[in-house]
Design a protein around this motif. Structure first.
Motif, PDB file in Angstrom:
ATOM      1  N   GLN A 170      28.748  41.849  45.003  1.00 48.43           N
ATOM      2  CA  GLN A 170      29.668  42.339  43.981  1.00 48.43           C
ATOM      3  C   GLN A 170      30.812  41.347  43.745  1.00 48.43           C
ATOM      4  O   GLN A 170      31.139  41.019  42.593  1.00 48.43           O
ATOM      5  CB  GLN A 170      30.243  43.693  44.397  1.00 48.43           C
ATOM      6  CG  GLN A 170      29.248  44.831  44.367  1.00 48.43           C
ATOM      7  CD  GLN A 170      29.867  46.148  44.758  1.00 48.43           C
ATOM      8  OE1 GLN A 170      31.093  46.276  44.900  1.00 48.43           O
ATOM      9  NE2 GLN A 170      29.029  47.163  44.946  1.00 48.43           N
ATOM     10  N   LYS A 171      31.421  40.879  44.805  1.00 45.75           N
ATOM     11  CA  LYS A 171      32.559  39.966  44.675  1.00 45.75           C
ATOM     12  C   LYS A 171      32.162  38.662  43.999  1.00 45.75           C
ATOM     13  O   LYS A 171      32.842  38.193  43.076  1.00 45.75           O
ATOM     14  CB  LYS A 171      33.144  39.692  46.059  1.00 45.75           C
ATOM     15  CG  LYS A 171      34.320  38.720  46.059  1.00 45.75           C
ATOM     16  CD  LYS A 171      35.509  39.295  45.318  1.00 45.75           C
ATOM     17  CE  LYS A 171      36.725  38.375  45.432  1.00 45.75           C
ATOM     18  NZ  LYS A 171      37.883  38.903  44.652  1.00 45.75           N
ATOM     19  N   GLN A 176      31.456  38.511  40.230  1.00 46.92           N
ATOM     20  CA  GLN A 176      32.611  38.503  39.338  1.00 46.92           C
ATOM     21  C   GLN A 176      33.336  37.162  39.311  1.00 46.92           C
ATOM     22  O   GLN A 176      34.293  37.002  38.551  1.00 46.92           O
ATOM     23  CB  GLN A 176      33.610  39.574  39.785  1.00 46.92           C
ATOM     24  CG  GLN A 176      33.054  40.987  39.823  1.00 46.92           C
ATOM     25  CD  GLN A 176      34.056  41.941  40.432  1.00 46.92           C
ATOM     26  OE1 GLN A 176      35.038  42.342  39.813  1.00 46.92           O
ATOM     27  NE2 GLN A 176      33.830  42.296  41.688  1.00 46.92           N
ATOM     28  N   ALA A 211      31.765  51.111  43.440  1.00 48.71           N
ATOM     29  CA  ALA A 211      32.116  50.067  42.468  1.00 48.71           C
ATOM     30  C   ALA A 211      31.903  50.547  41.035  1.00 48.71           C
ATOM     31  O   ALA A 211      31.074  51.415  40.755  1.00 48.71           O
ATOM     32  CB  ALA A 211      31.286  48.815  42.727  1.00 48.71           C
ATOM     33  N   GLU A 212      32.664  49.955  40.122  1.00 47.88           N
ATOM     34  CA  GLU A 212      32.511  50.254  38.705  1.00 47.88           C
ATOM     35  C   GLU A 212      31.177  49.730  38.182  1.00 47.88           C
ATOM     36  O   GLU A 212      30.632  48.753  38.709  1.00 47.88           O
ATOM     37  CB  GLU A 212      33.656  49.623  37.909  1.00 47.88           C
ATOM     38  CG  GLU A 212      35.045  50.140  38.271  1.00 47.88           C
ATOM     39  CD  GLU A 212      35.249  51.591  37.849  1.00 47.88           C
ATOM     40  OE1 GLU A 212      34.502  52.065  36.970  1.00 47.88           O
ATOM     41  OE2 GLU A 212      36.150  52.245  38.410  1.00 47.88           O
ATOM     42  N   VAL A 230      30.988  46.041  37.404  1.00 49.29           N
ATOM     43  CA  VAL A 230      30.868  45.176  38.591  1.00 49.29           C
ATOM     44  C   VAL A 230      29.423  45.143  39.059  1.00 49.29           C
ATOM     45  O   VAL A 230      28.863  44.077  39.353  1.00 49.29           O
ATOM     46  CB  VAL A 230      31.803  45.675  39.722  1.00 49.29           C
ATOM     47  CG1 VAL A 230      31.536  44.903  41.016  1.00 49.29           C
ATOM     48  CG2 VAL A 230      33.260  45.544  39.298  1.00 49.29           C
ATOM     49  N   ARG A 242      26.939  42.890  37.165  1.00 49.71           N
ATOM     50  CA  ARG A 242      27.014  41.435  37.325  1.00 49.71           C
ATOM     51  C   ARG A 242      26.415  40.962  38.650  1.00 49.71           C
ATOM     52  O   ARG A 242      26.518  39.778  38.988  1.00 49.71           O
ATOM     53  CB  ARG A 242      28.472  40.972  37.195  1.00 49.71           C
ATOM     54  CG  ARG A 242      29.000  41.070  35.773  1.00 49.71           C
ATOM     55  CD  ARG A 242      30.332  40.356  35.618  1.00 49.71           C
ATOM     56  NE  ARG A 242      31.422  41.105  36.226  1.00 49.71           N
ATOM     57  CZ  ARG A 242      32.127  42.045  35.592  1.00 49.71           C
ATOM     58  NH1 ARG A 242      31.839  42.357  34.336  1.00 49.71           N
ATOM     59  NH2 ARG A 242      33.118  42.667  36.196  1.00 49.71           N
ATOM     60  N   THR A 243      25.806  41.869  39.380  1.00 53.01           N
ATOM     61  CA  THR A 243      25.156  41.478  40.628  1.00 53.01           C
ATOM     62  C   THR A 243      23.706  41.086  40.354  1.00 53.01           C
ATOM     63  O   THR A 243      23.132  41.470  39.330  1.00 53.01           O
ATOM     64  CB  THR A 243      25.194  42.616  41.668  1.00 53.01           C
ATOM     65  OG1 THR A 243      24.437  43.731  41.189  1.00 53.01           O
ATOM     66  CG2 THR A 243      26.624  43.057  41.958  1.00 53.01           C
TER      67      THR A 243
END
Length: 407
Positions: A200-201, A204, A328-329, A332, A335-336
């Protein structure tokens, strides 16, 4: 002679009583699971005694036993070179296939153990990563992030993130001959939690030149707000991960007061009077909407109107997506990278994985959801132990096959 036989019979009866557990009929090879669970329970009981007597922390004693029995040196073989190194400053064991293609696929792997136990240098993880390297002609890096109780959230997450960033760096790609288009982040249980949070991080991060192509999550733990999902209700007494033990792991990871365990197990921390839990947060783990009917079965939600006010405010990490990736939204999640999510029927964490797979799909991510109807928590890692199970071998083969087809 007769007293000896009587003593032996009594000892055998006591051992059988300790080992035997009533298990679901459909679980794979129940006697093997019983024996495995008896070993784990013994370690836990000895650890609890040592802790109560002030000898050492229970986790330290269990990890010491694991080190004696399971941790092995880095030993290369004709097919795979094995070395211990650092990845972003974090210890890691590196498995490099000998020969094969010039550019290799790559997997960074985070081990399970409730953020407190185990090591990537354990025999079971060593053998798993060795097989992955050989079968996939891939470089596998098994990360030894810091463990509780010395390290608490977000330190394990920061270690995982640092290792993953380093894995994607030009320096590491060049050193190990990694194909920048064929990289995966993966992990099991608590390691699956870290892998999901890292995916996730980094999804982004617009500054990244190289990104993960895939995320592979093995029976991941993804939330701590609902301890009454159908799988928690169905499997609360099924080894090897009991419902209270998971609550203990969560509190330890989040650096919270262990006295909060009864509140978590009663869902008092997610009661309707918790002002920090808005409807938007609750919707992200609403299993009545996210799970198919065959998993919901006859179970009903346990949502208290009034509980223990202020628990979420006292433990804010309960709603931190870095600790609980299920929250998580959608933007988010979208985008993984494409995902593989393995779940097991007889696992309290089953619904965490199934809900996450559903939310990823809803966000537009390509997802392969692999469910083992006879599986139990930890089965894949136990594929190589003396008590190796059939579902362990099958789950490992399917996991590696997915990586082969999708990486």
């Amino acid at each position: 002679m007769k007293p000896r036989w009587i003593g032996a019979a009594l000892l055998a009866a006591t051992a059988a009583y300790y080992v035997y557990l009533p298990l679901p009929a459909a679980v794979s090879e129940p006697w093997k699971l019983m024996l495995l669970d008896a070993m784990f329970r013994s370690c836990m009981h000895v650890g609890d005694m040592a802790h109560a007597l002030g000898v050492c922390h229970r986790v330290h004693l269990i990890n010491k036993v694991v080190s004696w029995v399971e941790v092995i040196e880095a030993r290369s073989c004709p097919a795979v070179r094995v070395t211990d190194s650092l990845l972003g400053g974090v210890p890691a064991r590196v498995f490099q296939p000998i020969g094969g293609k010039k550019l290799k696929r790559g997997v960074v792997y985070f081990h399970g153990g409730g953020w407190a136990l185990a090591s990537g240098r354990m025999r079971s993880y060593d053998l798993l990563c060795r097989k992955m390297a050989k079968d996939l002609d891939a470089v596998i890096m098994s990360v030894d992030y810091r463990l509780a109780p010395e390290a608490v959230f977000p330190e394990q997450y920061y270690d995982a993130l640092a290792a993953a960033r380093a894995f994607l760096s030009a320096e590491v790609l060049q050193r190990y001959g990694l194909d920048p288009e064929r990289l995966c982040v993966s992990g099991d249980s608590a390691g699956g939690n870290l892998a999901a949070a890292v995916a996730q991080k980094l999804g982004q991060d617009a500054s990244l030149v190289v990104r993960f192509k895939a995320q592979a999550l093995i029976y991941p733990v993804l939330q701590a707000l609902d301890f009454y999902t159908p799988s928690y209700q169905q499997n609360q007494n099924v080894p090897i991960l009991y419902r209270p033990v998971m609550a203990q792991f969560w509190l330890q990871y989040l650096g919270a007061d262990p006295a909060l365990e009864p509140l978590l197990l009663a869902n008092n921390h997610s009661s309707l009077d918790q002002v920090d839990l808005c409807p938007q947060i609750r919707s992200k783990l609403d299993w009545t909407a996210l799970l198919p009917a065959e998993r919901r079965k006859h179970f009903r939600p346990v949502v208290k109107a009034t509980g223990s006010p202020g628990v979420v405010a006292a433990v804010p990490a309960l709603t931190d997506v870095r600790a609980a990736p299920l929250l998580a939204e959608e933007g988010v999640l979208g985008r993984t990278p494409k995902a593989y999510v393995m779940t097991c029927e007889f696992d309290v964490l089953r619904d965490d994985g199934l809900m996450y797979a559903r939310r990823l799909r809803d966000a537009g991510v390509e997802v392969t959801s692999e469910h083992h109807e006879d599986g139990f928590h930890g089965c894949m890692v136990f594929a190589y132990l003396p008590l190796r199970s059939d579902v362990g071998r099958r789950s490992m083969d399917n996991y590696i096959r997915w990586l082969d087809h999708n990486l």
